[in-house]
Design a protein around this motif. Structure first.
Motif, PDB file in Angstrom:
ATOM      1  N   ASP A 543       0.816  -1.220   0.000  1.00  0.00           N
ATOM      2  CA  ASP A 543       0.000   0.000   0.000  1.00  0.00           C
ATOM      3  C   ASP A 543       0.848   1.269   0.000  1.00  0.00           C
ATOM      4  O   ASP A 543       0.352   2.356   0.327  1.00  0.00           O
ATOM      5  CB  ASP A 543      -0.959   0.030   1.204  1.00  0.00           C
ATOM      6  CG  ASP A 543      -1.938  -1.137   1.195  1.00  0.00           C
ATOM      7  OD1 ASP A 543      -2.313  -1.567   0.090  1.00  0.00           O
ATOM      8  OD2 ASP A 543      -2.307  -1.611   2.277  1.00  0.00           O
ATOM      9  N   SER A 544       2.122   1.154  -0.347  1.00  0.00           N
ATOM     10  CA  SER A 544       2.947   2.360  -0.435  1.00  0.00           C
ATOM     11  C   SER A 544       2.607   3.096  -1.726  1.00  0.00           C
ATOM     12  O   SER A 544       2.154   2.490  -2.703  1.00  0.00           O
ATOM     13  CB  SER A 544       4.434   2.000  -0.411  1.00  0.00           C
ATOM     14  OG  SER A 544       4.755   1.130  -1.474  1.00  0.00           O
ATOM     15  N   PRO A 545       2.796   4.417  -1.754  1.00  0.00           N
ATOM     16  CA  PRO A 545       2.504   5.165  -2.983  1.00  0.00           C
ATOM     17  C   PRO A 545       3.347   4.658  -4.144  1.00  0.00           C
ATOM     18  O   PRO A 545       4.423   4.083  -3.957  1.00  0.00           O
ATOM     19  CB  PRO A 545       2.882   6.604  -2.614  1.00  0.00           C
ATOM     20  CG  PRO A 545       2.875   6.647  -1.118  1.00  0.00           C
ATOM     21  CD  PRO A 545       3.284   5.277  -0.670  1.00  0.00           C
ATOM     22  N   ALA A 546       2.849   4.881  -5.335  1.00  0.00           N
ATOM     23  CA  ALA A 546       3.611   4.516  -6.527  1.00  0.00           C
ATOM     24  C   ALA A 546       4.905   5.315  -6.570  1.00  0.00           C
ATOM     25  O   ALA A 546       5.004   6.396  -5.974  1.00  0.00           O
ATOM     26  CB  ALA A 546       2.777   4.786  -7.774  1.00  0.00           C
ATOM     27  N   PRO A 547       5.931   4.797  -7.240  1.00  0.00           N
ATOM     28  CA  PRO A 547       7.180   5.563  -7.369  1.00  0.00           C
ATOM     29  C   PRO A 547       6.899   6.969  -7.888  1.00  0.00           C
ATOM     30  O   PRO A 547       6.015   7.180  -8.722  1.00  0.00           O
ATOM     31  CB  PRO A 547       7.989   4.738  -8.374  1.00  0.00           C
ATOM     32  CG  PRO A 547       7.469   3.344  -8.224  1.00  0.00           C
ATOM     33  CD  PRO A 547       6.006   3.494  -7.928  1.00  0.00           C
ATOM     34  N   LEU A 677      14.262   5.620  -9.196  1.00  0.00           N
ATOM     35  CA  LEU A 677      14.289   4.156  -9.213  1.00  0.00           C
ATOM     36  C   LEU A 677      15.687   3.637  -9.550  1.00  0.00           C
ATOM     37  O   LEU A 677      16.153   2.636  -8.985  1.00  0.00           O
ATOM     38  CB  LEU A 677      13.280   3.634 -10.234  1.00  0.00           C
ATOM     39  CG  LEU A 677      11.802   3.828  -9.874  1.00  0.00           C
ATOM     40  CD1 LEU A 677      10.921   3.566 -11.090  1.00  0.00           C
ATOM     41  CD2 LEU A 677      11.407   2.914  -8.718  1.00  0.00           C
ATOM     42  N   TYR A 678      16.335   4.305 -10.458  1.00  0.00           N
ATOM     43  CA  TYR A 678      17.697   3.953 -10.884  1.00  0.00           C
ATOM     44  C   TYR A 678      18.674   4.082  -9.714  1.00  0.00           C
ATOM     45  O   TYR A 678      19.462   3.170  -9.426  1.00  0.00           O
ATOM     46  CB  TYR A 678      18.050   4.893 -12.026  1.00  0.00           C
ATOM     47  CG  TYR A 678      19.415   4.801 -12.647  1.00  0.00           C
ATOM     48  CD1 TYR A 678      19.850   3.653 -13.288  1.00  0.00           C
ATOM     49  CD2 TYR A 678      20.249   5.923 -12.660  1.00  0.00           C
ATOM     50  CE1 TYR A 678      21.091   3.612 -13.913  1.00  0.00           C
ATOM     51  CE2 TYR A 678      21.485   5.888 -13.284  1.00  0.00           C
ATOM     52  CZ  TYR A 678      21.905   4.729 -13.906  1.00  0.00           C
ATOM     53  OH  TYR A 678      23.124   4.701 -14.530  1.00  0.00           O
ATOM     54  N   VAL A 679      18.608   5.196  -9.004  1.00  0.00           N
ATOM     55  CA  VAL A 679      19.516   5.425  -7.876  1.00  0.00           C
ATOM     56  C   VAL A 679      19.205   4.465  -6.728  1.00  0.00           C
ATOM     57  O   VAL A 679      20.117   3.956  -6.067  1.00  0.00           O
ATOM     58  CB  VAL A 679      19.436   6.893  -7.413  1.00  0.00           C
ATOM     59  CG1 VAL A 679      20.218   7.100  -6.117  1.00  0.00           C
ATOM     60  CG2 VAL A 679      19.964   7.818  -8.504  1.00  0.00           C
TER      61      VAL A 679
END
Length: 726
Positions: A543-547, A677-679
């Motif tokens: 249930d965490s927010p989307a990236p 997301l990459y980092v």
């Protein structure tokens, strides 16, 4: 050509001739027998004919157990300090030796187990090295592809024929559908009922078994076949729809009956039916199509062994979905966390569930009837398999010290973080009770003046001072870190009241042990001999927010984000959403993963320097420009297309088609989300052991996450180039 149709009595001679030809160290051969044919006597004869050979029966064993038994029988030292050197041991023998593995197709605790395939296709090929040769007894469907024909010996024997009355017996047919190779009489009765729709008498079934000692064996755990080949033959004759119905009914009955074998040490200690359920329920659920449902029930999963979860999940797919107990089992296995006792495994399941905020599952584990030897009080760490910005917030810990903060028990942590590509030490203070970080990072040796009254020692040291005056005093008496290969959280454990604090590169965990339980070896890691089990997807807080591009704040800090000043925003950058984002949110100043973003200019570029048109000689792109540079990536320029807001990488020179100008993202907000997301992936990988399989898996987790944000941009080759080669 492969040996075809060799009579059983001729196989030992053929295998012996193959072995005596020499040069067989590091190679494998296969004795292939039809389903239902017992090749045990053949393999025993080969064993007797080859001096110094070792014979291991794989029936019921996991691939890991086969490997342990084989190496131990071969005289390899498997003590904690020496076991990882088993490969060198096999290469140091003065002469070749032979390992014989019989019944490889019967490996695993259940009849449908994936362990047989894993043993034959992965574990034994790894074991055949140095001076060790391996001969494996398999059934035809398990024979690996592309095997050298002269190393295949096929038996011509037919399966033993049993009287029609035996083969047609409903009781016998039902017993073959048991997943473990033993079935307590109550389980057998349920199998008969599921197969026929009629009630079965347990007393009559027990008497039936006693009257047929030539085919059935009645023991303390239940009924089993004298010849497992009979069960294998009869199972092939059951219709798939009939099979699915039986498994569904039995799985449901086992779950409804769980209160009958509930035990503080898990179902396996709750009698024969409990042991059957712990061993076989997961595989029954797989064949019933209800494994996902079972996997969500923490009361059930707390009672199932780690290997049972992995085995059942792998029997369905070679990639296991993340955020499940099965994925947790595989990730922990990869870290060398393989608890010996079910109760300890349940504690790990509880910790992993809480680490991804699955409070419902964690509560179910805690109320499962298994007595947890320890429970996590709070955790700020990156759990095995974790891929999420939150898992990096606590940072790395090098040492711990007990202190008091405003009179409350607290922990001082000596930490490290990456600043401009370099490691920077700092100190943080954490409240033991709440897990809250109560003091912002201190980067210098001086304790900030405003906090000197807040920070004291838990008890006055010999000097009489009640508070440290400098940061270095906090860790002057800290014990050296433990071996990173032996512990996933190698900082020396710190007991604070009723809890014990563990820390390391993965973060910080506070554990409360049950009375009388010593947890100093929490997180002890010993890599399985058989190595990785399967690939599993990443875990993240449910249930965490989307990236989001806002994840950059957690990664770099608000101080590293620079909104563009109105006067610095070019008029010809006309895309409205991009202009708004640059003015309100800005860009991070960062240099990581061969990428640099420079909101105020750097590396010879100004603020949003204009590139009027796409460079000549470079593969053209649909975007028309003008383009505005925000940074550099892999030697090329990172630019925003003024009219569309697309973000592109301009190759540094012609001929870089594999790193060409494919849009890195179709919007700046997507690009910044992808950078986050990459980092996250790069930083997560940096805290993993060099030999960890997760280091490779993370590359694919990141690439999949990038594609989910922007399908075209995620295919930009520069992302994968750095991830694969960094």
């Amino acid at each position: 050509m492969a040996s075809v149709g060799i009579p059983a009595e001729g196989v030992p001679g053929r295998v012996g001739a193959w072995w005596r030809a020499g040069g067989r160290g590091g190679s494998a051969a296969y004795v292939v027998a039809p389903v239902g044919v017992d090749a045990g006597a053949v393999m025993q004869r080969v064993h007797e004919d080859v001096p110094g050979s070792v014979l291991v029966d794989a029936t019921g064993l996991t691939a890991e157990q086969v490997m342990q038994q084989a190496l131990a029988a071969l005289g390899v030292d498997l003590s904690a300090d020496e076991r990882d050197d088993w490969r060198f041991a096999l290469g140091s023998w003065p002469e070749e030796r032979l390992l014989l593995v019989v019944n490889a197709h019967r490996a695993g605790p259940t009849r449908r187990s994936h362990e047989a395939e894993r043993l034959v296709t992965s574990t034994l090929p790894r074991l055949a090295r140095g001076e060790l040769g391996v001969v494996v007894h398999v059934v035809p469907e398990l024979l690996p592809a592309h095997v050298y024909p002269r190393a295949v010996f096929r038996l011509s024997a037919a399966a033993v024929e049993h009287p029609p009355a035996v083969k047609e017996s409903v009781a016998v047919r039902a017993l073959t559908l048991a997943e473990p190779r033993f079935a307590p009489v109550p389980v057998w009765a349920r199998l008969v009922t599921a197969l026929t729709g009629e009630a079965a008498s347990e007393d009559e079934l027990a008497e039936f078994a006693r009257e047929r000692p030539e085919i059935l064996r009645l023991g303390p755990l239940g009924v089993s076949f004298v010849d497992e080949g009979l069960a294998e033959t009869l199972r092939q004759e059951v219709e798939s729809a009939e099979l699915s119905s039986v498994h569904e009914q039995l799985a449901g009955w086992l779950m409804r009956s769980a209160s009958d074998f509930r035990h503080p040490e898990g179902w396996a200690e709750g009698g024969a039916v409990g042991l059957y359920a712990a061993t076989g329920l997961a595989m029954h659920a797989v064949q019933a199509g209800t494994f996902d449902e079972v996997l969500r029930d923490g009361r059930v999963i707390a009672n199932l062994p780690q290997t049972a979860l992995m085995d059942a999940a792998r029997s369905i797919s070679f990639i296991i979905s993340g955020n499940t107990a099965a994925a947790d089992a595989i990730h922990l296995w990869g870290w060398g966390v393989t608890p010996r006792h079910q109760a300890e495994w349940a504690s790990w399941l509880h910790l992993m569930a809480l680490s991804r905020d699955d409070l419902e599952f964690a509560s179910a584990v805690a109320t499962s009837g298994v007595t947890l030897p320890w429970q996590v009080k709070w955790a700020h760490w990156r759990p095995p398999g974790g891929y999420h910005v939150r898992y990096l917030r606590a940072g790395r810990f090098a040492a711990l010290a007990e202190v008091r903060w405003q009179g409350r028990p607290a922990i001082a942590g000596l930490q490290q973080r990456t600043v401009d590509g370099a490691q920077q030490p700092f100190v943080s203070i954490w409240d033991v009770e709440t897990g809250e970080r109560v003091a912002h990072p201190w980067e210098h040796d001086e304790i900030p003046a405003e906090h000197r009254a807040d920070l004291t020692w838990p008890a006055s040291p010999g000097s009489g001072s009640v508070a440290p005056s400098r940061v270095q005093e906090l860790f002057a008496s800290s014990s050296p870190r433990r071996n990173k290969r032996a512990f996933m959280l190698p900082c020396e454990p710190l007991a604070v009241g009723e809890v014990v604090v563990f820390a390391g590169d993965l973060g910080l965990i506070v554990i409360k042990p049950a009375d009388g339980v010593n947890i100093s070896d929490f997180g002890a890691s010993q890599q399985p001999l058989s190595w990785d089990y399967a690939d599993a997807g990443p875990c993240s807080p449910i249930d965490s927010p989307a990236p989001s591009h806002e994840d950059l704040i957690a990664l770099f800090g608000e101080d590293a984000l620079y909104p563009i000043e109105v006067e610095d925003l070019p008029d010809r950058l006309t895309h409205a959403a991009t202009r708004e984002l640059l003015l309100d949110f800005g860009l991070p100043y960062m240099m990581e993963g061969a990428m640099g973003l420079f909101p105020f200019g750097s590396w010879g570029i100004g603020i949003l320097d204009e590139l009027p048109s796409w460079p000549g000689g470079i593969e053209p792109v649909p975007e028309s420009g003008p383009f505005f540079q925000i940074g550099k990536w892999m030697g090329g320029k990172l630019v925003i297309d003024g009219p569309t807001g697309h973000v592109l990488r301009v190759p540094a020179e012609p001929g870089q088609d594999r790193l060409a100008g494919l849009p890195s993202a179709h919007s700046l907000v997507d690009f910044l989300t992808m950078v986050a997301l990459y980092v996250i992936g790069l930083r997560t990988r940096s805290i993993l052991p060099p030999a960890s399989s997760e280091r490779e898996q993370i590359t694919y987790w990141v690439l999949r996450a990038l594609v989910e944000v922007d399908e075209t941009g995620g295919d930009q080759p520069a992302w994968s180039y750095v991830l694969h080669n960094d």
